[in-house]
Design an enzyme around this catalytic site. Structure first.
Site, PDB file in Angstrom:
ATOM      1  N   ASP A 203      -3.215   5.484 -11.356  1.00 30.58           N
ATOM      2  CA  ASP A 203      -3.872   5.649 -10.607  1.00 30.58           C
ATOM      3  C   ASP A 203      -5.684   5.758 -10.445  1.00 30.58           C
ATOM      4  O   ASP A 203      -5.487   5.260  -9.499  1.00 30.58           O
ATOM      5  CB  ASP A 203      -3.664   7.333 -10.351  1.00 30.58           C
ATOM      6  CG  ASP A 203      -2.314   7.897 -10.077  1.00 30.58           C
ATOM      7  OD1 ASP A 203      -0.752   6.480  -9.199  1.00 30.58           O
ATOM      8  OD2 ASP A 203      -1.477   9.100  -9.935  1.00 30.58           O
TER       9      ASP A 203
ATOM     10  N   GLU B 175       7.420   2.583  -9.455  1.00 31.34           N
ATOM     11  CA  GLU B 175       7.509   3.923  -9.946  1.00 31.34           C
ATOM     12  C   GLU B 175       7.676   4.969 -10.720  1.00 31.34           C
ATOM     13  O   GLU B 175       9.034   4.244 -10.905  1.00 31.34           O
ATOM     14  CB  GLU B 175       8.068   4.458  -8.115  1.00 31.34           C
ATOM     15  CG  GLU B 175       6.903   5.746  -7.434  1.00 31.34           C
ATOM     16  CD  GLU B 175       6.407   5.131  -7.073  1.00 31.34           C
ATOM     17  OE1 GLU B 175       5.397   5.539  -7.957  1.00 31.34           O
ATOM     18  OE2 GLU B 175       5.615   4.742  -6.248  1.00 31.34           O
TER      19      GLU B 175
ATOM     20  N   SER C 275      -5.924  11.673  -4.572  1.00 31.01           N
ATOM     21  CA  SER C 275      -6.953  12.293  -4.853  1.00 31.01           C
ATOM     22  C   SER C 275      -8.238  13.077  -6.525  1.00 31.01           C
ATOM     23  O   SER C 275      -8.691  12.753  -6.225  1.00 31.01           O
ATOM     24  CB  SER C 275      -6.524  13.661  -3.797  1.00 31.01           C
ATOM     25  OG  SER C 275      -6.592  14.687  -4.414  1.00 31.01           O
TER      26      SER C 275
ATOM     27  N   GLU D 122      -7.840  13.626 -16.862  1.00 32.90           N
ATOM     28  CA  GLU D 122      -6.527  14.302 -16.533  1.00 32.90           C
ATOM     29  C   GLU D 122      -5.599  14.598 -17.111  1.00 32.90           C
ATOM     30  O   GLU D 122      -4.697  16.086 -17.168  1.00 32.90           O
ATOM     31  CB  GLU D 122      -5.753  13.470 -15.187  1.00 32.90           C
ATOM     32  CG  GLU D 122      -4.905  13.938 -14.868  1.00 32.90           C
ATOM     33  CD  GLU D 122      -4.551  13.471 -13.145  1.00 32.90           C
ATOM     34  OE1 GLU D 122      -5.717  13.225 -12.869  1.00 32.90           O
ATOM     35  OE2 GLU D 122      -3.766  14.820 -12.644  1.00 32.90           O
TER      36      GLU D 122
ATOM     37  N   GLY E 150       0.378  12.608  -2.918  1.00 36.56           N
ATOM     38  CA  GLY E 150       1.110  11.073  -3.855  1.00 36.56           C
ATOM     39  C   GLY E 150      -0.002  10.330  -3.414  1.00 36.56           C
ATOM     40  O   GLY E 150       0.216   9.048  -3.558  1.00 36.56           O
TER      41      GLY E 150
ATOM     42  N   THR F  45       6.868   3.722 -13.784  1.00 39.10           N
ATOM     43  CA  THR F  45       6.821   2.883 -15.190  1.00 39.10           C
ATOM     44  C   THR F  45       5.955   2.931 -15.470  1.00 39.10           C
ATOM     45  O   THR F  45       5.739   2.891 -16.670  1.00 39.10           O
ATOM     46  CB  THR F  45       7.374   1.728 -13.940  1.00 39.10           C
ATOM     47  OG1 THR F  45       6.262   1.105 -12.909  1.00 39.10           O
ATOM     48  CG2 THR F  45       8.504   1.730 -13.481  1.00 39.10           C
TER      49      THR F  45
HETATM   50  C1  GLA Z   1       1.660  10.125 -10.481  1.00 43.54           C
HETATM   51  C2  GLA Z   1       0.678   9.736 -11.989  1.00 43.54           C
HETATM   52  C3  GLA Z   1       0.941   8.005 -12.452  1.00 43.54           C
HETATM   53  C4  GLA Z   1       2.741   7.536 -11.892  1.00 43.54           C
HETATM   54  C5  GLA Z   1       2.959   8.181 -10.606  1.00 43.54           C
HETATM   55  C6  GLA Z   1       4.695   7.501 -10.619  1.00 43.54           C
HETATM   56  O1  GLA Z   1       0.698   9.834  -9.445  1.00 43.54           O
HETATM   57  O2  GLA Z   1      -0.174   9.972 -11.843  1.00 43.54           O
HETATM   58  O3  GLA Z   1       0.235   7.671 -13.468  1.00 43.54           O
HETATM   59  O4  GLA Z   1       3.398   8.006 -12.933  1.00 43.54           O
HETATM   60  O5  GLA Z   1       2.928   9.964 -10.172  1.00 43.54           O
HETATM   61  O6  GLA Z   1       5.174   6.296 -10.292  1.00 43.54           O
END
Ligand code: GLA
Length: 379
Positions: free
Chosen positions: A167, A29, A122, A155, A119, A31
């Site tokens: 994501d 996370e 979506s 984004e 989180g 990272t």
């Molecule tokens: C969000 C961001 C990802 C990542 C996470 C944390 O989901 O979109 O790119 O940085 O937070 O790990």
């Protein structure tokens, strides 16, 4: 279902149907924007898309989740301050055109069951869905990693959220029954089979990620500053990915206390991901769970992106029978926790955590027992 809705709205059958998934991150996370390692899985919650081509250059899009509709021209794609849900589609369309792909007008409907601002990505699902929609509608030859980068660019540069690449990557390239180990520097990846008899259980705190965007940017900048301070000691580092635990000792005096803690989270988290992949491949799920727990503590204490609600959910989870590991997942400041639970204990886990959370905070958690699923480009 979405086909019928499409017919009801546009009076004809859709030509394209797809369902890009949301994701849960098992470990790794904060990272990704430090060129580091992540291990997410796509989940069986998705945004469904239905669409067909039009003869002109207009796009009409209907959002099921917002019960709202927009129309725009491909010759003049602008950000929409009012119907913000449409900006993911607008951004992806604009950048495809900028990259030389001539699009055609289209009618679309989309919506699904990935909770928003929880989180579970979506928005990445919508971006990836938009890119794959155009690819399939027009038969565009698009490399999978190009699709991922395009979705992220929408984004970052159109919507204006400075996220990393995790994501979009997992929503496109996840695979059933697997997690995906991604090196966010060179974008090489490997799929890691999940173990039978273990469930991924996601607990949604119900608290929207307030602060998430502003604090996310603060963390991003703190990581950059930490790199600059570490580099000022003569160590050759370009990002926190290049920093070894021993380097933090060497550079200790050059770092402010807060930057030391931020950097320590990222450096130790990268090491945890590498070990987590190794032990998962070797079948040591107990150790995998311990690494998840350590990740949570590091996010809570060093990176300071957890929240009271997430901590309550994680601490409740740690006490339940059959739990291998539990941590907050995603950017933090609300949203969800991810838990690895032995299959036979999963239902009781869900019930007890739901009850305990309500007793502790008077809040209602939604709990999803998830299957790792295919990404939109997995086939
Ligand atoms: C969000 C961001 C990802 C990542 C996470 C944390 O989901 O979109 O790119 O940085 O937070 O790990």
């Amino acid at each position: 279902m979405i086909e019928k809705t499409f017919r009801d709205i546009y009076g004809a059958a859709p030509e394209i149907l797809l369902r890009p998934p949301g994701r849960v991150n098992l470990i790794g996370e904060h990272t990704d924007y430090n060129d580091g390692f992540v291990l997410p899985a796509a989940i069986d919650r998705s945004i469904e898309f239905a669409g067909r081509r039009r003869a002109d250059r207009r796009v009409r899009a209907h959002s099921l989740d917002f019960n709202d509709q927009v129309e725009f021209s491909l010759d003049d794609i602008q950000k929409d301050a009012q119907h913000t849900w449409s900006n993911y589609l607008r951004g992806v369309s604009k950048f495809l055109e900028e990259d030389g792909h001539r699009l055609a007008g289209a009618d679309l409907v989309f919506g699904g069951n990935v909770p928003r601002e929880a989180g579970l990505s979506s928005s990445a699902a919508v971006e990836v869905g938009a890119a794959v929609f155009w690819k399939r509608l027009l038969g565009l030859e698009l490399d999978p990693v190009y699709v991922v980068k395009l979705a992220r660019r929408a984004e970052n540069q159109f919507v204006g959220v400075p996220c990393g690449i995790m994501d979009q990557f997992i929503s496109a390239l996840g695979r059933q029954e697997h997690a995906l180990f991604l090196d966010c520097r060179d974008l090489t990846y490997r799929r890691v089979p999940l173990r039978e008899g273990i469930k991924i259980v996601v607990c949604n705190s119900g608290v929207k990620r307030a602060l998430a965007q502003s604090e996310y940017e603060v963390r991003l900048n703190q990581c950059r500053q930490a790199v600059a301070q570490i580099a000022s000691t003569g160590l050759a580092v370009k990002s926190l990915r290049d920093v070894e635990p021993a380097d933090l000792e060497t550079a200790r005096d050059a770092l402010t206390e807060i930057l030391l803690r931020r950097a320590r989270h990222v450096v130790t988290e990268n090491a945890r991901v590498l070990e987590a992949v190794k032990v998962l491949e070797g079948g040591d799920v107990e150790r995998f769970g311990e690494l998840m727990n350590a990740s949570h503590e590091s996010l809570r204490d060093d990176y300071e992106v957890s929240s009271k609600e997430l901590d309550v959910l994680v601490e409740l989870a740690w006490k339940q029978p059959g739990v291998l590991g539990a941590r907050m997942t995603g950017a933090g400041f609300g949203g969800c926790t991810v838990n690895l639970v032995r299959a036979e204990a999963a239902d009781a886990f869900a019930e007890t955590v739901r009850r305990g959370y309500h007793e502790a905070l008077g809040l209602t958690a939604e709990i999803y027992i998830c299957q790792a699923s295919d990404g939109a480009l997995a086939a």
